[in-house]
Design a protein around this motif. Structure first.
Motif, PDB file in Angstrom:
ATOM      1  N   ASN A  48       9.424 -64.115  29.141  1.00  0.00           N
ATOM      2  CA  ASN A  48      10.777 -63.655  28.830  1.00  0.00           C
ATOM      3  C   ASN A  48      11.113 -63.894  27.363  1.00  0.00           C
ATOM      4  O   ASN A  48      11.739 -63.046  26.723  1.00  0.00           O
ATOM      5  CB  ASN A  48      11.797 -64.342  29.741  1.00  0.00           C
ATOM      6  N   ALA A  49      10.705 -65.021  26.814  1.00  0.00           N
ATOM      7  CA  ALA A  49      10.972 -65.319  25.405  1.00  0.00           C
ATOM      8  C   ALA A  49      10.269 -64.320  24.485  1.00  0.00           C
ATOM      9  O   ALA A  49      10.805 -63.943  23.439  1.00  0.00           O
ATOM     10  CB  ALA A  49      10.520 -66.741  25.072  1.00  0.00           C
ATOM     11  N   ALA A  50       9.085 -63.886  24.872  1.00  0.00           N
ATOM     12  CA  ALA A  50       8.312 -62.973  24.027  1.00  0.00           C
ATOM     13  C   ALA A  50       8.735 -61.525  24.186  1.00  0.00           C
ATOM     14  O   ALA A  50       8.864 -60.799  23.202  1.00  0.00           O
ATOM     15  CB  ALA A  50       6.823 -63.109  24.331  1.00  0.00           C
ATOM     16  N   LEU A  93      -0.710 -63.301  13.573  1.00  0.00           N
ATOM     17  CA  LEU A  93      -0.364 -63.299  14.997  1.00  0.00           C
ATOM     18  C   LEU A  93       0.350 -62.006  15.334  1.00  0.00           C
ATOM     19  O   LEU A  93       1.145 -61.501  14.536  1.00  0.00           O
ATOM     20  CB  LEU A  93       0.561 -64.481  15.330  1.00  0.00           C
ATOM     21  N   ASN A  94       0.087 -61.491  16.529  1.00  0.00           N
ATOM     22  CA  ASN A  94       0.822 -60.311  16.967  1.00  0.00           C
ATOM     23  C   ASN A  94       2.211 -60.746  17.456  1.00  0.00           C
ATOM     24  O   ASN A  94       2.537 -61.934  17.479  1.00  0.00           O
ATOM     25  CB  ASN A  94       0.032 -59.507  18.006  1.00  0.00           C
ATOM     26  N   TYR A  95       3.010 -59.789  17.862  1.00  0.00           N
ATOM     27  CA  TYR A  95       4.395 -60.070  18.251  1.00  0.00           C
ATOM     28  C   TYR A  95       4.489 -61.104  19.375  1.00  0.00           C
ATOM     29  O   TYR A  95       5.234 -62.070  19.283  1.00  0.00           O
ATOM     30  CB  TYR A  95       5.085 -58.762  18.678  1.00  0.00           C
ATOM     31  N   GLY A  96       3.730 -60.907  20.424  1.00  0.00           N
ATOM     32  CA  GLY A  96       3.769 -61.818  21.562  1.00  0.00           C
ATOM     33  C   GLY A  96       3.264 -63.209  21.220  1.00  0.00           C
ATOM     34  O   GLY A  96       3.838 -64.217  21.634  1.00  0.00           O
ATOM     35  N   GLU A  97       2.182 -63.272  20.457  1.00  0.00           N
ATOM     36  CA  GLU A  97       1.630 -64.569  20.053  1.00  0.00           C
ATOM     37  C   GLU A  97       2.651 -65.370  19.248  1.00  0.00           C
ATOM     38  O   GLU A  97       2.893 -66.542  19.517  1.00  0.00           O
ATOM     39  CB  GLU A  97       0.356 -64.367  19.226  1.00  0.00           C
ATOM     40  N   PHE A  98       3.257 -64.718  18.253  1.00  0.00           N
ATOM     41  CA  PHE A  98       4.236 -65.430  17.435  1.00  0.00           C
ATOM     42  C   PHE A  98       5.439 -65.854  18.284  1.00  0.00           C
ATOM     43  O   PHE A  98       5.913 -66.988  18.164  1.00  0.00           O
ATOM     44  CB  PHE A  98       4.719 -64.585  16.250  1.00  0.00           C
ATOM     45  N   SER A  99       5.932 -64.976  19.111  1.00  0.00           N
ATOM     46  CA  SER A  99       7.123 -65.270  19.916  1.00  0.00           C
ATOM     47  C   SER A  99       6.898 -66.455  20.849  1.00  0.00           C
ATOM     48  O   SER A  99       7.761 -67.326  20.973  1.00  0.00           O
ATOM     49  CB  SER A  99       7.532 -64.035  20.725  1.00  0.00           C
ATOM     50  N   ILE A 100       5.751 -66.508  21.486  1.00  0.00           N
ATOM     51  CA  ILE A 100       5.452 -67.618  22.400  1.00  0.00           C
ATOM     52  C   ILE A 100       5.262 -68.913  21.609  1.00  0.00           C
ATOM     53  O   ILE A 100       5.787 -69.957  21.983  1.00  0.00           O
ATOM     54  CB  ILE A 100       4.228 -67.280  23.279  1.00  0.00           C
ATOM     55  N   LEU A 101       4.538 -68.847  20.497  1.00  0.00           N
ATOM     56  CA  LEU A 101       4.346 -70.038  19.670  1.00  0.00           C
ATOM     57  C   LEU A 101       5.687 -70.571  19.175  1.00  0.00           C
ATOM     58  O   LEU A 101       5.966 -71.767  19.271  1.00  0.00           O
ATOM     59  CB  LEU A 101       3.434 -69.723  18.483  1.00  0.00           C
ATOM     60  N   TYR A 102       6.522 -69.699  18.661  1.00  0.00           N
ATOM     61  CA  TYR A 102       7.819 -70.111  18.118  1.00  0.00           C
ATOM     62  C   TYR A 102       8.709 -70.699  19.209  1.00  0.00           C
ATOM     63  O   TYR A 102       9.367 -71.722  18.995  1.00  0.00           O
ATOM     64  CB  TYR A 102       8.498 -68.925  17.432  1.00  0.00           C
ATOM     65  N   CYS A 103       8.706 -70.090  20.370  1.00  0.00           N
ATOM     66  CA  CYS A 103       9.497 -70.606  21.498  1.00  0.00           C
ATOM     67  C   CYS A 103       9.108 -72.049  21.798  1.00  0.00           C
ATOM     68  O   CYS A 103       9.967 -72.930  21.909  1.00  0.00           O
ATOM     69  CB  CYS A 103       9.277 -69.718  22.720  1.00  0.00           C
ATOM     70  N   MET A 104       7.832 -72.316  21.922  1.00  0.00           N
ATOM     71  CA  MET A 104       7.374 -73.669  22.262  1.00  0.00           C
ATOM     72  C   MET A 104       7.532 -74.642  21.092  1.00  0.00           C
ATOM     73  O   MET A 104       7.893 -75.803  21.287  1.00  0.00           O
ATOM     74  CB  MET A 104       5.918 -73.637  22.724  1.00  0.00           C
ATOM     75  N   ASP A 138      11.624 -59.874  32.673  1.00  0.00           N
ATOM     76  CA  ASP A 138      11.017 -60.726  33.686  1.00  0.00           C
ATOM     77  C   ASP A 138       9.527 -60.449  33.788  1.00  0.00           C
ATOM     78  O   ASP A 138       9.065 -59.318  33.650  1.00  0.00           O
ATOM     79  CB  ASP A 138      11.672 -60.489  35.053  1.00  0.00           C
ATOM     80  N   CYS A 139       8.806 -61.505  34.051  1.00  0.00           N
ATOM     81  CA  CYS A 139       7.357 -61.438  34.197  1.00  0.00           C
ATOM     82  C   CYS A 139       7.008 -60.851  35.565  1.00  0.00           C
ATOM     83  O   CYS A 139       7.586 -61.249  36.576  1.00  0.00           O
ATOM     84  CB  CYS A 139       6.802 -62.858  34.064  1.00  0.00           C
ATOM     85  N   GLU A 140       6.087 -59.905  35.598  1.00  0.00           N
ATOM     86  CA  GLU A 140       5.657 -59.344  36.872  1.00  0.00           C
ATOM     87  C   GLU A 140       4.727 -60.318  37.573  1.00  0.00           C
ATOM     88  O   GLU A 140       3.886 -60.962  36.937  1.00  0.00           O
ATOM     89  CB  GLU A 140       4.940 -58.016  36.648  1.00  0.00           C
ATOM     90  N   LEU A 141       4.876 -60.420  38.862  1.00  0.00           N
ATOM     91  CA  LEU A 141       4.059 -61.321  39.665  1.00  0.00           C
ATOM     92  C   LEU A 141       2.580 -60.959  39.504  1.00  0.00           C
ATOM     93  O   LEU A 141       2.205 -59.801  39.571  1.00  0.00           O
ATOM     94  CB  LEU A 141       4.472 -61.230  41.137  1.00  0.00           C
ATOM     95  N   GLY A 142       1.772 -61.969  39.231  1.00  0.00           N
ATOM     96  CA  GLY A 142       0.332 -61.756  39.141  1.00  0.00           C
ATOM     97  C   GLY A 142      -0.173 -61.406  37.752  1.00  0.00           C
ATOM     98  O   GLY A 142      -1.377 -61.311  37.558  1.00  0.00           O
ATOM     99  N   THR A 143       0.720 -61.243  36.793  1.00  0.00           N
ATOM    100  CA  THR A 143       0.253 -60.907  35.455  1.00  0.00           C
ATOM    101  C   THR A 143      -0.304 -62.158  34.766  1.00  0.00           C
ATOM    102  O   THR A 143       0.173 -63.261  34.988  1.00  0.00           O
ATOM    103  CB  THR A 143       1.382 -60.285  34.600  1.00  0.00           C
ATOM    104  N   ASN A 144      -1.319 -61.971  33.964  1.00  0.00           N
ATOM    105  CA  ASN A 144      -1.892 -63.091  33.218  1.00  0.00           C
ATOM    106  C   ASN A 144      -1.688 -62.905  31.715  1.00  0.00           C
ATOM    107  O   ASN A 144      -2.434 -63.451  30.907  1.00  0.00           O
ATOM    108  CB  ASN A 144      -3.365 -63.293  33.575  1.00  0.00           C
ATOM    109  N   THR A 145      -0.670 -62.151  31.349  1.00  0.00           N
ATOM    110  CA  THR A 145      -0.371 -61.867  29.947  1.00  0.00           C
ATOM    111  C   THR A 145      -0.142 -63.142  29.154  1.00  0.00           C
ATOM    112  O   THR A 145      -0.670 -63.302  28.052  1.00  0.00           O
ATOM    113  CB  THR A 145       0.863 -60.948  29.835  1.00  0.00           C
ATOM    114  N   VAL A 146       0.639 -64.068  29.699  1.00  0.00           N
ATOM    115  CA  VAL A 146       0.924 -65.315  28.981  1.00  0.00           C
ATOM    116  C   VAL A 146      -0.351 -66.137  28.828  1.00  0.00           C
ATOM    117  O   VAL A 146      -0.632 -66.660  27.748  1.00  0.00           O
ATOM    118  CB  VAL A 146       2.040 -66.121  29.683  1.00  0.00           C
TER     119      VAL A 146
END
Length: 138
Positions: free
Chosen positions: A91-93, A65-76, A97-105
């Motif tokens: 924010n956890a990853a 898993l990349n950094y963001g994938e692991f961080s989101i998985l671990y948070c949940m 703050d998340c920018e409005l309209g982003t679909n990164t998550v």
């Protein structure tokens, strides 16, 4: 009645910590370090998460898993059943703050499902909560 005080601060020399302990010395105080409270392994069915190594195993095979994938998985995974908004997961990853309209998550969740779920279109672990966000089920 027991009370819990949690203080999170940047304290490079330990002076704030020692001041607080001195102020509480006349009370019944139990000191717990947050690092001692973290589990060494989280388990979700056949998925094992090793936070200290940032590793994930599924059926004894390491899942990269990349950094963001692991961080989101671990948070949940730390709070199964709890619903997290996209903003909270972002924010956890990434710590911002998340920018409005982003679909990164959403994209990160899609990749996680592809790596962890047997059938990503019918996920067992990572559930979508319509119009709210995502959660992990055990």
């Amino acid at each position: 009645m027991e009370e819990l005080i949690v203080i999170r601060t940047s304290d490079p020399d330990g002076s704030i910590f020692h001041s607080i302990i001195e102020a509480l010395q006349s009370k019944n105080v139990q000191i717990l370090h947050a690092a001692d409270l973290e589990p060494s392994v989280l388990t979700l069915g056949d998925i094992m998460i090793f936070p200290e190594q940032r590793r994930v195993m599924k059926q004894d095979i390491e899942i990269h898993l990349n950094y963001g994938e692991f961080s989101i998985l671990y948070c949940m995974a730390r709070y199964p059943g709890r619903v997290f908004s996209r903003e909270q997961l972002y924010n956890a990853a990434w710590g911002e703050d998340c920018e409005l309209g982003t679909n990164t998550v959403d994209n990160t969740i899609w990749r996680l499902r592809g790596k962890l779920e047997s059938d990503p279109k019918h996920p067992i672990y990572i559930k979508t909560v319509f119009r709210v966000g995502y959660k992990i089920e055990r």
